[in-house]
Write an enzyme that holds these catalytic residues in place. Structure first.
Site, PDB file in Angstrom:
ATOM      1  N   GLY A 180     -34.428  19.941  -7.866  1.00 40.54           N
ATOM      2  CA  GLY A 180     -33.494  19.636  -6.793  1.00 40.54           C
ATOM      3  C   GLY A 180     -33.933  18.403  -6.019  1.00 40.54           C
TER       4      GLY A 180
ATOM      5  CG  LEU B  59     -30.369  16.834  -7.871  1.00 37.90           C
ATOM      6  CD1 LEU B  59     -29.085  17.066  -8.691  1.00 37.90           C
ATOM      7  CD2 LEU B  59     -31.587  16.936  -8.780  1.00 37.90           C
TER       8      LEU B  59
ATOM      9  CD  GLU C 103     -28.309   6.221  -9.114  1.00 41.54           C
ATOM     10  OE1 GLU C 103     -27.523   6.917  -8.435  1.00 41.54           O
ATOM     11  OE2 GLU C 103     -28.034   5.844 -10.277  1.00 41.54           O
ATOM     12  N   GLY C 104     -32.403   8.648  -9.397  1.00 47.48           N
ATOM     13  CA  GLY C 104     -33.167   8.829 -10.642  1.00 47.48           C
ATOM     14  C   GLY C 104     -32.633  10.012 -11.438  1.00 47.48           C
ATOM     15  CG  HIS C 105     -33.064  13.979  -9.992  1.00 48.49           C
ATOM     16  ND1 HIS C 105     -33.481  13.792  -8.705  1.00 48.49           N
ATOM     17  CD2 HIS C 105     -34.075  14.637 -10.615  1.00 48.49           C
ATOM     18  CE1 HIS C 105     -34.678  14.330  -8.540  1.00 48.49           C
ATOM     19  NE2 HIS C 105     -35.069  14.837  -9.680  1.00 48.49           N
TER      20      HIS C 105
ATOM     21  CD  GLU D 168     -40.169   5.731 -20.146  1.00 48.81           C
ATOM     22  OE1 GLU D 168     -40.255   4.695 -19.435  1.00 48.81           O
ATOM     23  OE2 GLU D 168     -40.077   5.716 -21.380  1.00 48.81           O
TER      24      GLU D 168
ATOM     25  CB  VAL E 136     -33.916   5.070 -11.329  1.00 52.38           C
ATOM     26  CG1 VAL E 136     -32.936   4.328 -10.429  1.00 52.38           C
ATOM     27  CG2 VAL E 136     -33.241   5.502 -12.622  1.00 52.38           C
TER      28      VAL E 136
ATOM     29  CB  SER F 260     -37.936  14.669  -4.468  1.00 53.72           C
ATOM     30  OG  SER F 260     -37.139  14.724  -5.610  1.00 53.72           O
ATOM     31  NE  ARG F 261     -44.489  15.875  -3.858  1.00 53.02           N
ATOM     32  CZ  ARG F 261     -44.470  16.396  -5.089  1.00 53.02           C
ATOM     33  NH1 ARG F 261     -44.191  15.633  -6.133  1.00 53.02           N
ATOM     34  NH2 ARG F 261     -44.710  17.685  -5.288  1.00 53.02           N
TER      35      ARG F 261
END
Ligand code: PAF
Length: 287
Positions: free
Chosen positions: A23, A25, A27-29, A148, A179, A189-190
């Protein structure tokens, strides 16, 4: 987009593309979900903050839980369903027993030998392999998409799937490029825990990685490239945990047999721990 809480509702999504997440979330997700959707009619996103992959002194309790906005991000990126299991669904045997099971797993060597994440988070990959295996069992997916940015995790999961191909026949792990924010910081997320001064310093990680890439062009001098990375991190007020160049497959030392290499960093800034990595070109046929 369907929101699924119980495993009994998963069968219509068998053979979908899977995007496992915890979760929060971003832009990378979204990019993982879009890539999954480009090659599959159905994309199942899982959201589960897995307690067994956090050490006792880590940030499980404060890990962001943002289900409402996660649903929006997943839907906009093309997810067909979100699986949000309870802890009882994932670990019917209970947390204590699941933690013992995670600690006892026989992990691939890339999870225990490199002395990277495995050194600083010794129980982490036991928990990651445990939860990812459980999600693969429950979801019976055809492809699973991983970023990655968590490069050692990607290598560990790839090796686990290769080793257990009879358990998940036909399952392919699809690696997806990191991304980045416009200034180069890898999305995570961090990142939301960085206050504005720390956020400005965090650019040190991608600067250090770019420097490693530049200074190894032509001649691969690992010790001096690693020293350059540390100097740049420290100049940005960051405390490096590791800043290394490794074989891009084993994540152990680069040898004359290495076909690709990777620069990898973990560093802390205030109390926030950030990781990132880039490919390093070797003057030989690639991985
Ligand atoms: O990368 C993550 O978000 C997690 O480690 C994963 C793969 C979803 C397992 O909990």
């Amino acid at each position: 987009m369907e929101i699924i809480e119980r495993a009994e509702k998963l069968p219509p999504y068998r053979a979908s593309a899977l995007v496992p997440t915890m979760g929060a979330l971003h832009e990378g997700h979204a990019s993982l979900i879009r890539q999954a959707r480009a090659s599959s009619e159905r994309v199942l996103v899982t959201i589960f903050v897995n307690p067994t992959q956090f050490g006792p002194a880590e940030d499980f309790a404060r890990y962001p839980r943002t289900l409402e906005s996660d649903c929006r991000v997943a839907q906009d990126a093309g997810a067909t369903a979100i699986f949000v299991p309870s802890i009882e669904t994932v670990y019917p045997q209970g947390f204590e027993s699941a933690s013992r099971e995670a600690a006892a797993l026989a992990l691939p060597r890339v999870a225990i030998l490199p002395q990277l994440e495995d050194a600083f988070r010794p129980t982490h990959f036991g928990g990651v392999c445990q939860v990812v295996a459980r999600l693969f069992d429950l979801c019976a997916s055809s492809q699973a998409y991983f970023g990655e940015k968590d490069f050692q995790q990607l290598r560990v999961i790839t090796e686990m799937v290769r080793r257990e191909h009879a358990r998940w026949p036909g399952l392919t792990v699809v690696p997806c490029a990191t991304v980045r924010e416009p200034d180069g910081l890898a999305m995570s997320s961090r990142n939301r825990f960085l206050d504005p001064p720390a956020r400005a310093c965090a650019i040190g990680i991608s600067r250090a990685l770019n420097e490693a890439r530049e200074c190894t062009r032509g001649v691969l001098d690992v010790p001096s490239a690693e020293a350059r990375m540390r100097t740049i991190l420290e100049a940005h007020g960051m405390t490096p945990q590791y800043a290394v160049i490794r074989d891009g497959s084993t994540l152990e030392a680069v040898t004359e047999h290495s076909r690709c290499a990777r620069a990898l960093i973990a560093a802390t800034l205030d109390r926030v721990r950030l990781i990132d990595n880039v490919a390093i070109a070797l003057d030989r046929p690639a991985c």
